[in-house]
Design a protein around this motif. Structure first.
Motif, PDB file in Angstrom:
ATOM      1  N   MET A 152      25.692  -8.248 -27.303  1.00  0.00           N
ATOM      2  CA  MET A 152      25.991  -7.855 -28.675  1.00  0.00           C
ATOM      3  C   MET A 152      27.499  -7.799 -28.861  1.00  0.00           C
ATOM      4  SD  MET A 152      23.272  -4.736 -29.003  1.00  0.00           S
ATOM      5  CE  MET A 152      21.673  -4.849 -28.202  1.00  0.00           C
ATOM      6  N   LEU A 153      27.987  -8.613 -29.760  1.00  0.00           N
ATOM      7  CA  LEU A 153      29.417  -8.666 -30.031  1.00  0.00           C
ATOM      8  C   LEU A 153      29.776  -7.682 -31.131  1.00  0.00           C
ATOM      9  CD1 LEU A 153      29.874 -12.545 -30.043  1.00  0.00           C
ATOM     10  CD2 LEU A 153      29.946 -10.970 -28.094  1.00  0.00           C
ATOM     11  N   ARG A 154      30.924  -7.079 -31.008  1.00  0.00           N
ATOM     12  CA  ARG A 154      31.331  -6.079 -31.998  1.00  0.00           C
ATOM     13  C   ARG A 154      31.556  -6.708 -33.364  1.00  0.00           C
ATOM     14  NH1 ARG A 154      36.584  -2.848 -30.495  1.00  0.00           N
ATOM     15  NH2 ARG A 154      37.416  -4.964 -30.648  1.00  0.00           N
ATOM     16  N   ASP A 155      32.095  -7.928 -33.378  1.00  0.00           N
ATOM     17  CA  ASP A 155      32.401  -8.610 -34.637  1.00  0.00           C
ATOM     18  C   ASP A 155      31.588  -9.895 -34.743  1.00  0.00           C
ATOM     19  OD1 ASP A 155      34.447  -6.714 -35.342  1.00  0.00           O
ATOM     20  OD2 ASP A 155      35.730  -7.694 -33.845  1.00  0.00           O
ATOM     21  N   PRO A 156      31.254 -10.316 -35.947  1.00  0.00           N
ATOM     22  CA  PRO A 156      30.504 -11.566 -36.109  1.00  0.00           C
ATOM     23  C   PRO A 156      31.367 -12.772 -35.758  1.00  0.00           C
ATOM     24  CG  PRO A 156      31.181 -10.707 -38.247  1.00  0.00           C
ATOM     25  CD  PRO A 156      31.537  -9.650 -37.238  1.00  0.00           C
ATOM     26  N   LEU A 157      30.730 -13.810 -35.230  1.00  0.00           N
ATOM     27  CA  LEU A 157      31.445 -15.038 -34.914  1.00  0.00           C
ATOM     28  C   LEU A 157      31.681 -15.849 -36.185  1.00  0.00           C
ATOM     29  CD1 LEU A 157      29.569 -16.265 -31.699  1.00  0.00           C
ATOM     30  CD2 LEU A 157      31.825 -15.201 -31.823  1.00  0.00           C
ATOM     31  N   PRO A 158      32.764 -16.601 -36.233  1.00  0.00           N
ATOM     32  CA  PRO A 158      32.959 -17.515 -37.367  1.00  0.00           C
ATOM     33  C   PRO A 158      31.795 -18.501 -37.455  1.00  0.00           C
ATOM     34  CG  PRO A 158      34.965 -17.307 -36.064  1.00  0.00           C
ATOM     35  CD  PRO A 158      33.888 -16.623 -35.288  1.00  0.00           C
ATOM     36  N   ASP A 159      31.475 -18.934 -38.645  1.00  0.00           N
ATOM     37  CA  ASP A 159      30.315 -19.804 -38.846  1.00  0.00           C
ATOM     38  C   ASP A 159      30.383 -21.068 -38.003  1.00  0.00           C
ATOM     39  OD1 ASP A 159      29.297 -17.989 -40.615  1.00  0.00           O
ATOM     40  OD2 ASP A 159      30.019 -19.031 -42.412  1.00  0.00           O
ATOM     41  N   THR A 160      31.554 -21.678 -37.916  1.00  0.00           N
ATOM     42  CA  THR A 160      31.665 -22.929 -37.159  1.00  0.00           C
ATOM     43  C   THR A 160      31.371 -22.708 -35.684  1.00  0.00           C
ATOM     44  OG1 THR A 160      34.056 -22.511 -36.984  1.00  0.00           O
ATOM     45  CG2 THR A 160      33.313 -23.977 -38.750  1.00  0.00           C
ATOM     46  N   LEU A 161      31.840 -21.592 -35.135  1.00  0.00           N
ATOM     47  CA  LEU A 161      31.589 -21.290 -33.729  1.00  0.00           C
ATOM     48  C   LEU A 161      30.141 -20.867 -33.521  1.00  0.00           C
ATOM     49  CD1 LEU A 161      32.724 -21.042 -30.898  1.00  0.00           C
ATOM     50  CD2 LEU A 161      33.474 -18.721 -31.449  1.00  0.00           C
ATOM     51  N   ALA A 162      29.592 -20.123 -34.458  1.00  0.00           N
ATOM     52  CA  ALA A 162      28.204 -19.671 -34.338  1.00  0.00           C
ATOM     53  C   ALA A 162      27.244 -20.852 -34.311  1.00  0.00           C
ATOM     54  CB  ALA A 162      27.860 -18.737 -35.493  1.00  0.00           C
ATOM     55  N   ILE A 163      27.495 -21.851 -35.129  1.00  0.00           N
ATOM     56  CA  ILE A 163      26.623 -23.029 -35.176  1.00  0.00           C
ATOM     57  C   ILE A 163      26.680 -23.800 -33.866  1.00  0.00           C
ATOM     58  CG2 ILE A 163      26.289 -25.265 -36.306  1.00  0.00           C
ATOM     59  CD1 ILE A 163      27.265 -23.962 -38.899  1.00  0.00           C
ATOM     60  N   ALA A 164      27.849 -23.800 -33.226  1.00  0.00           N
ATOM     61  CA  ALA A 164      28.034 -24.600 -32.015  1.00  0.00           C
ATOM     62  C   ALA A 164      27.628 -23.875 -30.736  1.00  0.00           C
ATOM     63  CB  ALA A 164      29.500 -25.029 -31.910  1.00  0.00           C
ATOM     64  N   MET A 165      27.331 -22.571 -30.795  1.00  0.00           N
ATOM     65  CA  MET A 165      27.095 -21.805 -29.574  1.00  0.00           C
ATOM     66  C   MET A 165      25.800 -22.128 -28.841  1.00  0.00           C
ATOM     67  SD  MET A 165      29.552 -20.159 -28.453  1.00  0.00           S
ATOM     68  CE  MET A 165      28.591 -19.425 -27.131  1.00  0.00           C
ATOM     69  N   PRO A 166      24.649 -22.307 -29.510  1.00  0.00           N
ATOM     70  CA  PRO A 166      23.413 -22.572 -28.754  1.00  0.00           C
ATOM     71  C   PRO A 166      23.562 -23.771 -27.820  1.00  0.00           C
ATOM     72  CG  PRO A 166      22.881 -22.051 -31.021  1.00  0.00           C
ATOM     73  CD  PRO A 166      24.381 -22.168 -30.952  1.00  0.00           C
ATOM     74  N   GLY A 167      23.209 -23.549 -26.554  1.00  0.00           N
ATOM     75  CA  GLY A 167      23.306 -24.592 -25.543  1.00  0.00           C
ATOM     76  C   GLY A 167      24.609 -24.593 -24.775  1.00  0.00           C
ATOM     77  N   ARG A 168      25.593 -23.853 -25.242  1.00  0.00           N
ATOM     78  CA  ARG A 168      26.887 -23.841 -24.565  1.00  0.00           C
ATOM     79  C   ARG A 168      26.934 -22.725 -23.524  1.00  0.00           C
ATOM     80  NH1 ARG A 168      31.667 -24.067 -28.921  1.00  0.00           N
ATOM     81  NH2 ARG A 168      32.864 -24.165 -26.973  1.00  0.00           N
ATOM     82  N   PRO A 169      27.717 -22.903 -22.458  1.00  0.00           N
ATOM     83  CA  PRO A 169      27.855 -21.834 -21.456  1.00  0.00           C
ATOM     84  C   PRO A 169      28.483 -20.589 -22.074  1.00  0.00           C
ATOM     85  CG  PRO A 169      28.648 -23.929 -20.598  1.00  0.00           C
ATOM     86  CD  PRO A 169      28.439 -24.121 -22.074  1.00  0.00           C
ATOM     87  N   LEU A 170      27.963 -19.446 -21.703  1.00  0.00           N
ATOM     88  CA  LEU A 170      28.466 -18.193 -22.252  1.00  0.00           C
ATOM     89  C   LEU A 170      29.913 -17.946 -21.840  1.00  0.00           C
ATOM     90  CD1 LEU A 170      27.616 -15.740 -23.933  1.00  0.00           C
ATOM     91  CD2 LEU A 170      26.872 -14.639 -21.823  1.00  0.00           C
ATOM     92  N   ARG A 171      30.297 -18.432 -20.672  1.00  0.00           N
ATOM     93  CA  ARG A 171      31.660 -18.187 -20.191  1.00  0.00           C
ATOM     94  C   ARG A 171      32.712 -18.862 -21.067  1.00  0.00           C
ATOM     95  NH1 ARG A 171      29.563 -21.755 -16.235  1.00  0.00           N
ATOM     96  NH2 ARG A 171      30.586 -23.807 -16.232  1.00  0.00           N
TER      97      ARG A 171
END
Length: 222
Positions: A152-171
């Motif tokens: 759980m992140l304290r702040d919301p991710l920017p839309d562009t980054l949020a769309i690209a996150m699924p499938g990417r390494p968490l690191r």
């Protein structure tokens, strides 16, 4: 009629209650030893990094007041999420939030660090045959109640980054040695509009884990 020695009777009652509670706690720890068989490698890795002995922490756990008359209740992960999102957003805690956090993890769990600890909260509890946990990772909260973990992140991710996150390494998003040692790929990202937070979900296969027998824990701590 001889006078009644109420002080002696009260003493015997207190001694009896103490013996019963000690035996109930011993049986509870035997129950945990027999039923908890898995844990998240994230929990074990984080504990090692922070110098926390999970076995020692669990040895301090106490059974709920209604155990064993009632089985242990497994809080659903959603209940835990609700209990923590608000303090993440505000960046502060109060007595009400502390009580909600303790309600989830205390008896049968153990709070290793409370919500107001400068290092961030850290707690474990038995959950469906595994050892579940939640812990602060910087300003975020990492939780695992099964093979699916959430961050759980304290702040919301920017839309562009949020769309690209699924499938990417968490690191790639969170710079922490735990996610370098245990690579995780984001499965999905959810937004909590009320809390103003982003929630990343990812899978981490559980590993074998055994809580020591009560007598083993006693010998180890002696």
């Amino acid at each position: 009629m001889a006078p009644v020695d109420t002080a002696a009777i009260d003493g015997r009652i207190a001694e009896f209650i103490g013996r019963v509670e000690a035996e109930r706690t011993r049986l509870f720890h035997e129950h945990l030893h027999a039923t908890v068989r898995r844990a998240s490698p994230l929990l074990l890795g984080l504990a090692t990094m922070e110098g926390v002995s999970i076995a020692e922490a669990v040895s301090q756990s106490r059974p709920p007041e209604n155990w064993p008359r009632m089985p242990l209740y497994d809080f659903p992960p959603s209940r835990l999420r609700v209990s923590q999102l608000r303090p993440i957003r505000r960046g502060s805690t109060n007595l009400h939030e502390e009580r909600r956090f303790r309600r989830v993890f205390c008896d049968p769990g153990v709070i290793i660090r409370p919500v107001d600890d400068p290092r961030g909260r850290f707690a474990v509890r038995p959950h469906s045959g595994m050892l579940a946990f939640t812990a602060a990772i910087g300003p975020s909260l990492l939780s695992a109640f099964g093979a699916t973990a959430t961050l759980m992140l304290r702040d919301p991710l920017p839309d562009t980054l949020a769309i690209a996150m699924p499938g990417r390494p968490l690191r790639q998003l969170i710079d922490h040695p735990l996610f370098s040692e245990h690579p995780c790929r984001v499965l999905r990202l959810d937004s909590d509009t009320q809390a103003g937070s982003s929630i990343l979900s990812f899978r981490v296969p559980l590993v074998p884990f055994e809580i020591p027998r009560p007598e083993d824990a006693t010998v180890a701590s002696a």
